[in-house]
Design a protein around this motif. Structure first.
Motif, mmCIF file in Angstrom:
data_model
loop_
_atom_site.group_PDB
_atom_site.id
_atom_site.type_symbol
_atom_site.label_atom_id
_atom_site.label_comp_id
_atom_site.label_asym_id
_atom_site.label_seq_id
_atom_site.Cartn_x
_atom_site.Cartn_y
_atom_site.Cartn_z
ATOM 1 N N ASN A 197 -3.482 10.740 -4.946
ATOM 2 C CA ASN A 197 -3.513 11.912 -5.816
ATOM 3 C C ASN A 197 -2.795 11.580 -7.113
ATOM 4 O O ASN A 197 -1.702 11.005 -7.108
ATOM 5 N N HIS A 198 -3.410 11.962 -8.210
ATOM 6 C CA HIS A 198 -2.869 11.625 -9.530
ATOM 7 C C HIS A 198 -2.071 12.811 -10.073
ATOM 8 O O HIS A 198 -2.464 13.468 -11.041
ATOM 9 N N PHE A 199 -0.943 13.106 -9.391
ATOM 10 C CA PHE A 199 -0.024 14.172 -9.792
ATOM 11 C C PHE A 199 -0.702 15.542 -9.823
ATOM 12 O O PHE A 199 -0.249 16.460 -10.504
ATOM 13 N N HIS A 200 -1.817 15.712 -9.112
ATOM 14 C CA HIS A 200 -2.525 16.988 -9.060
ATOM 15 C C HIS A 200 -3.433 16.940 -7.840
ATOM 16 O O HIS A 200 -3.999 15.905 -7.511
ATOM 17 N N GLN A 222 -16.344 16.592 -3.225
ATOM 18 C CA GLN A 222 -15.304 17.399 -2.584
ATOM 19 C C GLN A 222 -14.517 18.245 -3.578
ATOM 20 O O GLN A 222 -13.580 18.938 -3.191
ATOM 21 N N GLY A 223 -14.889 18.179 -4.875
ATOM 22 C CA GLY A 223 -14.250 19.026 -5.867
ATOM 23 C C GLY A 223 -13.249 18.344 -6.771
ATOM 24 O O GLY A 223 -12.500 19.025 -7.491
ATOM 25 N N ALA A 224 -13.208 17.030 -6.774
ATOM 26 C CA ALA A 224 -12.257 16.323 -7.646
ATOM 27 C C ALA A 224 -12.565 16.596 -9.113
ATOM 28 O O ALA A 224 -13.723 16.562 -9.537
ATOM 29 N N LEU A 241 0.850 -1.180 0.000
ATOM 30 C CA LEU A 241 0.000 0.000 0.000
ATOM 31 C C LEU A 241 0.885 1.229 0.000
ATOM 32 O O LEU A 241 1.764 1.389 0.851
ATOM 33 N N ASN A 242 0.671 2.117 -0.954
ATOM 34 C CA ASN A 242 1.466 3.337 -1.057
ATOM 35 C C ASN A 242 1.347 4.150 0.233
ATOM 36 O O ASN A 242 0.232 4.333 0.750
ATOM 37 N N PRO A 243 2.462 4.654 0.761
ATOM 38 C CA PRO A 243 2.417 5.425 2.014
ATOM 39 C C PRO A 243 1.538 6.665 1.928
ATOM 40 O O PRO A 243 1.079 7.168 2.952
ATOM 41 N N CYS A 244 1.299 7.163 0.712
ATOM 42 C CA CYS A 244 0.498 8.368 0.545
ATOM 43 C C CYS A 244 -0.990 8.080 0.347
ATOM 44 O O CYS A 244 -1.789 9.011 0.161
ATOM 45 N N ALA A 245 -1.371 6.822 0.366
ATOM 46 C CA ALA A 245 -2.754 6.461 0.064
ATOM 47 C C ALA A 245 -3.707 6.864 1.185
ATOM 48 O O ALA A 245 -3.370 6.779 2.368
ATOM 49 N N ARG A 246 -4.902 7.296 0.789
ATOM 50 C CA ARG A 246 -5.992 7.549 1.729
ATOM 51 C C ARG A 246 -6.926 6.352 1.686
ATOM 52 O O ARG A 246 -7.297 5.884 0.602
ATOM 53 N N CYS A 247 -7.299 5.857 2.836
ATOM 54 C CA CYS A 247 -8.099 4.632 2.896
ATOM 55 C C CYS A 247 -9.540 4.917 3.303
ATOM 56 O O CYS A 247 -9.809 5.800 4.122
ATOM 57 N N PHE A 248 -10.449 4.138 2.715
ATOM 58 C CA PHE A 248 -11.860 4.166 3.072
ATOM 59 C C PHE A 248 -12.310 2.720 3.286
ATOM 60 O O PHE A 248 -11.987 1.834 2.489
ATOM 61 N N VAL A 249 -13.032 2.485 4.367
ATOM 62 C CA VAL A 249 -13.495 1.138 4.696
ATOM 63 C C VAL A 249 -15.017 1.109 4.680
ATOM 64 O O VAL A 249 -15.678 2.025 5.191
#
Length: 360
Positions: free
Chosen positions: A259-262, A297-299, A236-244
């Motif tokens: 985040n996809h480079f933005h 949320q504005g993505a 799991l990437n250290p920068c990942a946000r998780c939802f359960v």
């Protein structure tokens, strides 16, 4: 409707103990003992897809099923001990057909597919046996002792996955569950039920139970529970946000987002459903729910890339996702992916973009 008239008959082996018990309880002992069952069973000429024969132990379920369906009655399959689960299917089947059979009954974890049958959990064995039964090219599959050895949660979700596979046309032929457990009926939603306790056949249309999936943000501490069931490498990437996602308070599925480079562009990097809850749409609901929340949320951009057949099938069916790209040989390692991270190199990967929750 035809009447099934079945008789169980066997000799009585006389002995001192038999005579002693007969004397104690005033039981008449003859040379043979028999029991007769006469009940209605729907014919194959009638319109139905799923049936159920229910009743307590000793009520004659298996006897009637054997008389009605003969060789179509199946039990637990024999599996090779020194081979992966996928190699336990008939040799005439392609790997894609085996995967299709497994996913249609909710056994959707590739790591499990590569393990021998005897090391699987009881619930995983139950679904594997179902998958083997439905690929036998039978017009009817009558599954004896259906869900008898699994916990009731696995039995319910396994039944729901099976019914969804039948409704979608993923499972051909007709299916009859022979079981002593009536709690699976609302989940399997049989077209008819033969209750052997009362000797009564009823036609019914049961409403599918509603699942209350709750999605909430979670820390990376939730990942170890799901990691063994992801089809890549469990990292799991250290920068990942998780939802359960939880059902009745129990963890069922996890989505990880990067985040996809933005700052306003996101990529779904992990989507895992625990084996008990596979095959009933939990993963798809999680995917759509998280994407919907990110958009609120504005993505500006939300994408998912993957090769798992269940995810690809859902995104293709859904109006909320738009197919954008197919990489037949995956993405080659480059830049940050030259490190230990496992990429999609060597396998076909489809990419989809979230179109929005309000797209018709």
């Amino acid at each position: 409707m035809p009447i099934v008239d079945a008789v169980v008959d066997c000799p009585v082996h006389d002995s001192f103990r038999v005579q002693a018990v007969a004397g104690m309880f005033d039981v008449a002992v003859g040379e043979r003992t028999s029991r007769q069952f006469a009940v209605e069973v729907p014919s194959l000429d009638q319109s139905w897809q799923v049936g159920a024969i229910v009743g307590e132990s000793g009520s004659g379920k298996s006897t009637v099923a054997r008389a009605a369906f003969g060789k179509q009655l199946v039990r637990t399959a024999r599996w090779p001990k020194q081979a992966a689960l996928v190699d336990g299917f008939p040799k005439r089947m392609t790997a894609r057909e085996v995967v299709h059979a497994l996913t249609s009954v909710g056994l959707s974890s590739p790591p499990i597919w590569c393990r021998p049958y005897h090391v699987l959990s009881t619930g995983e064995k139950f679904r594997a046996d179902l998958a083997r039964a439905i690929v036998g090219r039978r017009p009817v599959v009558a599954f004896d002792e259906y869900s008898s050895v699994v916990d009731r949660q696995t039995a319910k979700f396994g039944s729901l996955a099976l019914r969804k596979g039948i409704d979608r046309g993923q499972i051909a032929g007709r299916f009859v569950a022979v079981t002593c457990h009536q709690d699976i009926l609302p989940w399997l939603r049989p077209d008819w039920v033969l209750d052997m306790n009362r000797g009564e056949l009823t036609w019914r249309c049961l409403r599918r139970p509603q699942l209350d999936l709750r999605i909430h943000a979670a820390s990376r501490d939730a990942w170890p529970l799901f990691a063994p069931h992801h089809y890549l490498d469990g990292q799991l990437n250290p920068c990942a946000r998780c939802f359960v996602g939880t059902l009745d308070g129990q963890p069922a599925a996890l989505v990880a987002v990067l985040n996809h480079f933005h700052v306003r562009r996101f990529r779904i990097s992990r989507l895992v459903t625990l084996p008990t809850f596979q095959g009933v749409g939990i993963g798809s609901a999680m995917l759509d729910g998280v994407a919907r929340w990110l958009a609120e949320q504005g993505a500006e951009l939300i994408t998912i890339s993957g090769s798992h057949p269940a995810i690809v099938a859902h995104a293709n069916r859904s109006n909320h996702w738009q197919f954008t790209q197919l990489l037949k040989t995956g993405r080659k390692p480059s830049g940050m992916f030259r490190q230990a991270w496992k990429t999609s190199a060597g396998r076909a990967v489809a990419t989809f973009r979230w179109r929005g929750a309000n797209v018709a």
